[in-house]
Scaffold this motif. Structure first.
Motif, PDB file in Angstrom:
ATOM      1  N   ALA A   1      37.579   7.522 -30.951  1.00  0.00           N
ATOM      2  CA  ALA A   1      36.494   7.022 -31.772  1.00  0.00           C
ATOM      3  C   ALA A   1      37.078   6.525 -33.072  1.00  0.00           C
ATOM      4  N   THR A   2      36.534   5.454 -33.582  1.00  0.00           N
ATOM      5  CA  THR A   2      37.034   4.941 -34.844  1.00  0.00           C
ATOM      6  C   THR A   2      36.302   5.560 -36.024  1.00  0.00           C
ATOM      7  N   ARG A   3      35.113   6.098 -35.747  1.00  0.00           N
ATOM      8  CA  ARG A   3      34.375   6.725 -36.832  1.00  0.00           C
ATOM      9  C   ARG A   3      33.316   7.653 -36.254  1.00  0.00           C
ATOM     10  N   ILE A   4      33.213   8.846 -36.819  1.00  0.00           N
ATOM     11  CA  ILE A   4      32.162   9.786 -36.458  1.00  0.00           C
ATOM     12  C   ILE A   4      31.499  10.201 -37.758  1.00  0.00           C
ATOM     13  N   GLU A   5      30.186  10.035 -37.828  1.00  0.00           N
ATOM     14  CA  GLU A   5      29.447  10.400 -39.022  1.00  0.00           C
ATOM     15  C   GLU A   5      28.722  11.710 -38.782  1.00  0.00           C
ATOM     16  N   ARG A   6      28.794  12.620 -39.743  1.00  0.00           N
ATOM     17  CA  ARG A   6      28.052  13.870 -39.646  1.00  0.00           C
ATOM     18  C   ARG A   6      27.188  14.005 -40.884  1.00  0.00           C
ATOM     19  N   GLU A   7      25.953  14.377 -40.673  1.00  0.00           N
ATOM     20  CA  GLU A   7      25.021  14.587 -41.766  1.00  0.00           C
ATOM     21  C   GLU A   7      24.505  16.012 -41.675  1.00  0.00           C
ATOM     22  N   ASP A   8      24.229  16.653 -42.825  1.00  0.00           N
ATOM     23  CA  ASP A   8      23.647  17.981 -42.806  1.00  0.00           C
ATOM     24  C   ASP A   8      22.298  17.932 -42.106  1.00  0.00           C
ATOM     25  N   ASN A   9      22.033  18.943 -41.262  1.00  0.00           N
ATOM     26  CA  ASN A   9      20.777  19.015 -40.508  1.00  0.00           C
ATOM     27  C   ASN A   9      20.509  17.728 -39.734  1.00  0.00           C
ATOM     28  N   ALA A  10      21.553  17.153 -39.193  1.00  0.00           N
ATOM     29  CA  ALA A  10      21.432  15.874 -38.486  1.00  0.00           C
ATOM     30  C   ALA A  10      20.589  16.004 -37.228  1.00  0.00           C
ATOM     31  N   SER A  11      19.782  14.991 -36.993  1.00  0.00           N
ATOM     32  CA  SER A  11      19.016  14.929 -35.756  1.00  0.00           C
ATOM     33  C   SER A  11      19.757  14.092 -34.723  1.00  0.00           C
ATOM     34  N   ARG A  12      20.902  13.511 -35.134  1.00  0.00           N
ATOM     35  CA  ARG A  12      21.734  12.707 -34.247  1.00  0.00           C
ATOM     36  C   ARG A  12      23.108  12.529 -34.879  1.00  0.00           C
ATOM     37  N   TYR A  13      24.070  12.159 -34.052  1.00  0.00           N
ATOM     38  CA  TYR A  13      25.401  11.783 -34.519  1.00  0.00           C
ATOM     39  C   TYR A  13      25.624  10.333 -34.136  1.00  0.00           C
ATOM     40  N   LYS A  14      26.537   9.664 -34.830  1.00  0.00           N
ATOM     41  CA  LYS A  14      26.882   8.279 -34.528  1.00  0.00           C
ATOM     42  C   LYS A  14      28.371   8.196 -34.261  1.00  0.00           C
ATOM     43  N   VAL A  15      28.728   7.471 -33.206  1.00  0.00           N
ATOM     44  CA  VAL A  15      30.124   7.261 -32.827  1.00  0.00           C
ATOM     45  C   VAL A  15      30.329   5.773 -32.622  1.00  0.00           C
ATOM     46  N   ARG A  16      31.491   5.263 -33.057  1.00  0.00           N
ATOM     47  CA  ARG A  16      31.839   3.856 -32.839  1.00  0.00           C
ATOM     48  C   ARG A  16      33.236   3.789 -32.262  1.00  0.00           C
ATOM     49  N   GLY A  17      33.446   2.854 -31.360  1.00  0.00           N
ATOM     50  CA  GLY A  17      34.776   2.676 -30.799  1.00  0.00           C
ATOM     51  C   GLY A  17      34.736   1.865 -29.527  1.00  0.00           C
ATOM     52  N   VAL A  18      35.872   1.839 -28.834  1.00  0.00           N
ATOM     53  CA  VAL A  18      36.029   1.031 -27.627  1.00  0.00           C
ATOM     54  C   VAL A  18      35.726   1.882 -26.391  1.00  0.00           C
ATOM     55  N   ILE A  19      34.911   1.332 -25.499  1.00  0.00           N
ATOM     56  CA  ILE A  19      34.553   2.013 -24.254  1.00  0.00           C
ATOM     57  C   ILE A  19      35.745   2.037 -23.310  1.00  0.00           C
ATOM     58  N   GLY A  20      35.997   3.200 -22.730  1.00  0.00           N
ATOM     59  CA  GLY A  20      37.031   3.357 -21.718  1.00  0.00           C
ATOM     60  C   GLY A  20      36.538   4.285 -20.622  1.00  0.00           C
ATOM     61  N   SER A  21      37.237   4.296 -19.502  1.00  0.00           N
ATOM     62  CA  SER A  21      36.910   5.179 -18.368  1.00  0.00           C
ATOM     63  C   SER A  21      35.446   5.089 -17.971  1.00  0.00           C
ATOM     64  N   LEU A  22      34.909   3.877 -17.949  1.00  0.00           N
ATOM     65  CA  LEU A  22      33.506   3.673 -17.589  1.00  0.00           C
ATOM     66  C   LEU A  22      33.261   4.078 -16.142  1.00  0.00           C
ATOM     67  N   ASP A  23      32.279   4.926 -15.917  1.00  0.00           N
ATOM     68  CA  ASP A  23      31.858   5.358 -14.579  1.00  0.00           C
ATOM     69  C   ASP A  23      30.399   4.948 -14.427  1.00  0.00           C
ATOM     70  N   THR A  24      30.148   3.807 -13.797  1.00  0.00           N
ATOM     71  CA  THR A  24      28.784   3.298 -13.687  1.00  0.00           C
ATOM     72  C   THR A  24      27.933   4.136 -12.737  1.00  0.00           C
TER      73      THR A  24
END
Length: 87
Positions: free
Chosen positions: A1-24
């Motif tokens: 991942a190129t970036r992971i954001e964490r917020e206090d009491n987060a209702s979600r996380y955000k991840v950005r980066g390149v997709i790999g090992s795709l299993d459709t």
């Protein structure tokens, strides 16, 4: 991942980066070493592929080792612009 954001009491996380090992069939992929399931998304972006840049919002709880995507945006391979497909 190129970036992971964490917020206090987060209702979600955000991840950005390149997709790999795709299993459709299993509806999973990796960003870095992070396993992500998009099985819960009704309409994932068309043409989802390895090498695409993605922004993913994740459910904040992971008990199985695989994070659950609640939103997925992608950019075609080699495109320099921000993600354009949205779920």
């Amino acid at each position: 991942a190129t970036r992971i954001e964490r917020e206090d009491n987060a209702s979600r996380y955000k991840v950005r980066g390149v997709i790999g090992s795709l299993d459709t069939a299993g509806r999973t992929f990796l960003i870095g070493g992070i396993a992500i399931s998009y099985a819960g998304l009704a309409n994932p972006p068309a043409g989802l592929a390895n090498g695409q840049y993605a922004r993913v919002e994740l459910h904040p709880y992971n008990t199985t080792g695989t994070w659950t995507a609640t939103r997925l945006q992608t950019t075609p391979t080699g495109a320099g612009s921000p993600p354009r497909s949205r779920m």
